[in-house]
Design an enzyme around this catalytic site. Structure first.
Site, short mmCIF file in Angstrom:
data_model
loop_
_atom_site.label_atom_id
_atom_site.label_comp_id
_atom_site.label_asym_id
_atom_site.label_seq_id
_atom_site.Cartn_x
_atom_site.Cartn_y
_atom_site.Cartn_z
N ASN A 7 0.76 -1.25 0.02
CA ASN A 7 0.06 0.04 -0.13
C ASN A 7 0.74 1.22 0.18
OD1 ASN A 7 -2.45 -1.25 -0.09
ND2 ASN A 7 -2.94 -0.71 1.96
N THR A 8 2.04 1.29 0.44
CA THR A 8 2.99 2.53 0.71
C THR A 8 3.12 2.93 -0.84
OG1 THR A 8 3.97 1.32 2.61
CG2 THR A 8 5.20 3.35 1.44
N VAL A 121 4.31 -16.25 2.23
CA VAL A 121 4.31 -16.78 3.58
C VAL A 121 2.83 -17.45 3.88
CG1 VAL A 121 4.89 -16.34 6.00
CG2 VAL A 121 6.39 -15.41 4.30
N HIS A 206 -11.99 6.44 3.11
CA HIS A 206 -11.32 7.92 2.45
C HIS A 206 -12.06 8.67 1.74
CE1 HIS A 206 -8.61 10.58 0.64
NE2 HIS A 206 -7.36 10.26 1.49
N GLU A 219 -4.84 13.57 -0.14
CA GLU A 219 -5.39 14.53 0.67
C GLU A 219 -4.75 16.15 0.37
OE1 GLU A 219 -6.69 14.53 5.29
OE2 GLU A 219 -6.54 12.81 4.21
N ARG A 243 -11.21 12.39 8.04
CA ARG A 243 -11.72 11.52 6.93
C ARG A 243 -13.19 11.31 7.15
NH1 ARG A 243 -6.04 8.56 5.26
NH2 ARG A 243 -5.03 10.39 4.27
N ARG A 387 -7.96 7.43 11.47
CA ARG A 387 -6.50 7.80 11.22
C ARG A 387 -6.60 9.27 10.63
NH1 ARG A 387 -3.09 7.59 6.99
NH2 ARG A 387 -4.30 6.32 5.67
N GLY A 390 -1.29 11.12 6.62
CA GLY A 390 0.07 11.31 6.88
C GLY A 390 0.54 10.50 7.93
N VAL A 393 2.18 6.76 6.80
CA VAL A 393 3.63 6.54 6.64
C VAL A 393 4.53 6.81 7.61
CG1 VAL A 393 5.48 7.55 5.20
CG2 VAL A 393 3.23 7.25 4.00
#
Length: 415
Positions: A7-8, A121, A206, A219, A243, A387, A390, A393
């Protein structure tokens, strides 16, 4: 998965941190306490305070650590729920995700650390209640890897429709911004070892997602001055509220969507728009009249809305919705750019329970499972019920570093 990044790599807005050298150089006064309080308020007071305290107190040094490793985030913006600019971005204002992943992978390569992709895994093995390795499914068959400690950073479950339906049936059918690998496998593997999953019904929606393919529209577009209008051409919310509130406001509009409007000035500060344009999400118009025509909105109403907003920006006071941030640039001059957006499943706040050493806590004793660590979206508690943009991350860097340190210490002390 055939590539690294999860997702990063999709992340666009930036990385929050307080009291950084970048903020000081830009004359921005911030503190860890302010960051703590605003994250707690954004999470409706449900955040794990031990985790949150560690998080804010180690945020500035995480920015410094990235810089030492050639990953420089010295451009500042703001996201919803924050009162000051603390969202750190690449120098040119481009999306943080690709830049961050590229920089981290470069460091992994330089240090000759082996990295395997297309390797699934399936199980964390254990002996006497302690993890001692993993089973990995590859094209060449199953392989067993032994280890003295295991760190799990497999992300959330935003792409797992069954898990979404189980924990939040009301979100069934929502588009998701998540990468295909966000399936919650790590949570399930840790539960098998006695770990506990908490807050699993806390799933963030979101507000600004491209509905056709689930692309997140960052954002930062609103943080740099963009506004949202409905089918009547009216603003209807403080665009930089948290959000959950902005998403709820969009869902109350006709068609459950809105138009995100920026102009050339704002675009110059958000390079991610170049990517959105390449993907075909962006419509352009030289004037507000042309924009209204393009979107089939009442031209007079749209013009009235934008003119009122411009006056509010000039007076630094949002007379309609009390917005206080992202008011440095008006929408006085074209060309204008617009993206049609609606809410989408974005982030799972729930996950595995850990302490601030990133040790996974056993469901029966609430004590650490020796040698088992977890970090990132996989964990629960840090963000409470909502959340702030920003903070994810920041979460992966701050707690990823901590997991590495703690697992290393565990192995050294075990010898």
């Amino acid at each position: 998965l055939f590539r690294s990044g999860g997702n990063t790599i999709k992340s666009s807005s930036g990385m929050n941190a307080s009291g950084t050298e970048v903020q000081k150089a830009n004359g921005i006064e911030d503190s860890n306490d302010k960051f703590f309080e605003e994250s707690l308020k954004g999470g409706h007071g449900a955040n794990d305070k031990e985790l949150l305290r560690y998080f804010v107190d180690h945020s500035a040094e995480a920015i410094d650590w990235l810089k030492k490793n050639g990953i420089v985030l010295d451009n500042l913006s703001i996201t919803g729920g924050s009162s000051v600019k603390r969202t750190h971005r690449p120098h040119d204002g481009s999306a943080v995700g690709g830049y961050l992943v590229d920089g981290l992978l470069r460091n992994v390569k330089e240090r000759k650390i082996p990295l395997f992709v297309d390797a699934n895994v399936t199980e964390i093995s254990e002996k006497d209640g302690k993890p001692n390795g993993v089973t990995v499914k590859t094209k060449a068959g199953d392989k067993k890897i032994t280890a003295k400690s295991v760190i799990v950073t497999t992300g959330g479950f935003g792409a797992n429709k069954d898990m979404i339906k189980e924990h939040r049936p009301d979100l069934e059918g929502y588009v998701s911004t998540n990468s295909k690998g966000s399936t919650g496998d790590g949570i399930k593997m840790i539960e098998k070892l006695g770990g506990q999953a908490i807050d699993m019904d806390q799933i963030q929606v979101h507000p600004t997602v491209h509905q056709e393919d689930g692309a997140l529209i960052g954002e930062a577009l609103r943080g740099e001055g963009g506004i949202l209008v409905n089918t009547k051409g009216d603003r209807f919310v403080n665009e930089l509220d948290t959000r959950d509130k902005v998403s709820a406001a969009i869902n109350d509009q006709d068609g459950k969507f809105a138009y995100l409007i920026i102009n050339k000035d704002i675009r110059e500060h958000v390079k991610a728009v170049d990517f959105y344009e390449k993907k075909g999400y962006v419509k352009k118009a030289d004037s507000l009249e042309d924009l209204a025509k393009e979107l089939k909105l009442p031209a007079d109403e749209l013009k009235k809305t934008v003119e009122k907003w411009n006056k509010d920006v000039e007076e630094k006071k949002d007379s309609d919705f009390g917005r206080k941030t992202g008011m440095e640039r008006s929408l006085k001059s074209g060309p204008y750019f617009v993206i049609k957006i609606g809410p989408g499943i974005h982030y799972s706040m729930g996950g595995v329970k850990i302490n601030s050493n990133t040790e996974v806590l056993h469901k029966d004793t609430n004590k650490p499972i020796p040698g088992l660590y977890a970090a990132g979206e996989l964990i629960g508690g840090l963000h409470g019920k909502n959340r702030l943009g920003g903070n994810s991350v920041a979460d992966i860097i701050i707690f990823g570093r901590q997991a590495g340190k703690q697992a290393t210490e565990f192995v050294k002390n075990k010898k």
